[in-house]
Write a protein that holds these residues in place. Sequence first.
Motif, PDB file in Angstrom:
ATOM      1  N   GLU A  74      34.919  69.901   4.183  1.00  0.00           N
ATOM      2  CA  GLU A  74      34.216  70.527   5.308  1.00  0.00           C
ATOM      3  C   GLU A  74      34.836  71.895   5.550  1.00  0.00           C
ATOM      4  O   GLU A  74      36.052  72.063   5.524  1.00  0.00           O
ATOM      5  CB  GLU A  74      34.359  69.665   6.567  1.00  0.00           C
ATOM      6  N   ALA A  75      33.988  72.879   5.801  1.00  0.00           N
ATOM      7  CA  ALA A  75      34.434  74.204   6.243  1.00  0.00           C
ATOM      8  C   ALA A  75      33.260  74.891   6.927  1.00  0.00           C
ATOM      9  O   ALA A  75      32.113  74.703   6.500  1.00  0.00           O
ATOM     10  CB  ALA A  75      34.906  75.039   5.055  1.00  0.00           C
ATOM     11  N   MET A 130      36.868  65.054   9.410  1.00  0.00           N
ATOM     12  CA  MET A 130      36.228  66.012  10.310  1.00  0.00           C
ATOM     13  C   MET A 130      35.035  65.399  11.035  1.00  0.00           C
ATOM     14  O   MET A 130      34.855  65.613  12.229  1.00  0.00           O
ATOM     15  CB  MET A 130      35.789  67.258   9.538  1.00  0.00           C
ATOM     16  N   THR A 166      43.045  72.500  13.621  1.00  0.00           N
ATOM     17  CA  THR A 166      44.470  72.507  13.992  1.00  0.00           C
ATOM     18  C   THR A 166      45.268  73.514  13.158  1.00  0.00           C
ATOM     19  O   THR A 166      46.238  74.084  13.633  1.00  0.00           O
ATOM     20  CB  THR A 166      45.093  71.111  13.807  1.00  0.00           C
ATOM     21  N   THR A 167      44.848  73.740  11.924  1.00  0.00           N
ATOM     22  CA  THR A 167      45.575  74.682  11.064  1.00  0.00           C
ATOM     23  C   THR A 167      45.380  76.110  11.555  1.00  0.00           C
ATOM     24  O   THR A 167      46.341  76.886  11.643  1.00  0.00           O
ATOM     25  CB  THR A 167      45.105  74.549   9.596  1.00  0.00           C
ATOM     26  N   ARG A 224      34.882  64.856  15.109  1.00  0.00           N
ATOM     27  CA  ARG A 224      33.836  65.513  15.897  1.00  0.00           C
ATOM     28  C   ARG A 224      32.853  64.533  16.524  1.00  0.00           C
ATOM     29  O   ARG A 224      31.779  64.949  16.993  1.00  0.00           O
ATOM     30  CB  ARG A 224      33.084  66.506  15.020  1.00  0.00           C
ATOM     31  N   GLY A 237      39.640  77.325   8.055  1.00  0.00           N
ATOM     32  CA  GLY A 237      40.294  76.105   7.610  1.00  0.00           C
ATOM     33  C   GLY A 237      39.376  75.345   6.656  1.00  0.00           C
ATOM     34  O   GLY A 237      38.200  75.681   6.510  1.00  0.00           O
ATOM     35  N   ILE A 238      39.939  74.341   6.001  1.00  0.00           N
ATOM     36  CA  ILE A 238      39.145  73.427   5.171  1.00  0.00           C
ATOM     37  C   ILE A 238      39.582  72.026   5.579  1.00  0.00           C
ATOM     38  O   ILE A 238      40.781  71.767   5.689  1.00  0.00           O
ATOM     39  CB  ILE A 238      39.428  73.617   3.660  1.00  0.00           C
ATOM     40  N   GLY A 239      38.614  71.150   5.815  1.00  0.00           N
ATOM     41  CA  GLY A 239      38.964  69.799   6.223  1.00  0.00           C
ATOM     42  C   GLY A 239      38.452  68.758   5.242  1.00  0.00           C
ATOM     43  O   GLY A 239      37.565  69.029   4.428  1.00  0.00           O
ATOM     44  N   LYS A 283      44.367  66.814   1.534  1.00  0.00           N
ATOM     45  CA  LYS A 283      43.257  67.782   1.494  1.00  0.00           C
ATOM     46  C   LYS A 283      42.993  68.328   0.092  1.00  0.00           C
ATOM     47  O   LYS A 283      42.180  69.239  -0.067  1.00  0.00           O
ATOM     48  CB  LYS A 283      43.537  68.960   2.430  1.00  0.00           C
TER      49      LYS A 283
HETATM   50  O1  G3H Z   1      37.162  73.240  11.010  1.00  0.00           O
HETATM   51  C1  G3H Z   1      38.135  72.513  10.805  1.00  0.00           C
HETATM   52  C2  G3H Z   1      38.774  72.595   9.507  1.00  0.00           C
HETATM   53  O2  G3H Z   1      37.829  72.526   8.509  1.00  0.00           O
HETATM   54  C3  G3H Z   1      39.930  71.671   9.291  1.00  0.00           C
HETATM   55  O3  G3H Z   1      40.637  71.363  10.467  1.00  0.00           O
HETATM   56  O4  G3H Z   1      42.859  72.398  10.228  1.00  0.00           O
HETATM   57  O5  G3H Z   1      42.502  70.526  11.819  1.00  0.00           O
HETATM   58  O6  G3H Z   1      42.499  70.115   9.369  1.00  0.00           O
HETATM   59  P1  G3H Z   1      42.191  71.076  10.457  1.00  0.00           P
END
Ligand code: G3H
Length: 255
Positions: free
Chosen positions: A184-185, A162, A66-67, A166, A155-157, A225
């Motif tokens: 997660e990235a 995440m 989303t970011t 998913r 992004g970083i989740g 985060k």
């Molecule tokens: O791949 C997704 C990102 O690691 C994080 O997603 O920007 O929706 O928090 P986000």
Amino acid sequence: EMMKELSGLYVLESKLKEMLNLSEVIVVPGDSDQDVWVKNDMGKAAADRLKRQLSAKNIIAVTGGTTLASVAEMMTPIQKGQQLLFVPARGGLGEKVENQANTICSTMAQKANGEYRLLHLPDQLSKETYLSLMAEPGVKEVMELIHSAGIVLHGIGDAKTMAVRRNSDPSLLQKLEKEKAVAEAFGYYFDQQGEVVHRVRTIGLQLDELQNSDFIMAVAGGSSKSDAIAAFMKHGPKKVLITDEGAARQLLGRS
Ligand code: G3H
């Protein structure tokens, strides 16, 4: 900029840069966990920073989320004469269409007046499918472009968020819990030390190939985060981080 100086964001930026060993940090006001518009402000800051980085010909690899979708929304046309090519950093990771790297890649290209190539792949490939797709000429061509991307935008989740988003198997959720995954990235999951505890098998940029790119920019914010950002940034090489005040204050408060 005046506002930024008065609100002490510059101090947060330099402290964070030192703490996480980054090459550059930009902090936007607010906390995107609390206020949705803050994510758009991060998107705008990231799009502006990206545009300053561009030269005549660039290949830009982008991830999903989303970011990054906000970064794509905030993208504006580039100068005439510049040739940009956007590619997805990695294949399917189980996201909804609007959060997929392919979607973000095409939106960014359209808004920037650039071009794009996509990876059309099913999610969660078996080893056999993965190997045979890798041999496809169309896939190979896009893979070469991905590997020559000088700019990577990602992004970083939070790991659990995440994995749940998913629709991951219960077995993966258990594994992530057992291994204490926090970040997660790129479809990789990391523990607090920044060690990889799981990798989604999909085509595209692998983590150890990041070092071939000159400019790696992460866009991630929200106080929730902070652990994820700290963990992921334990990985070299030096990166640029666009974040928000919520994440920045939480990160600095922990040290
Ligand atoms: O791949 C997704 C990102 O690691 C994080 O997603 O920007 O929706 O928090 P986000």
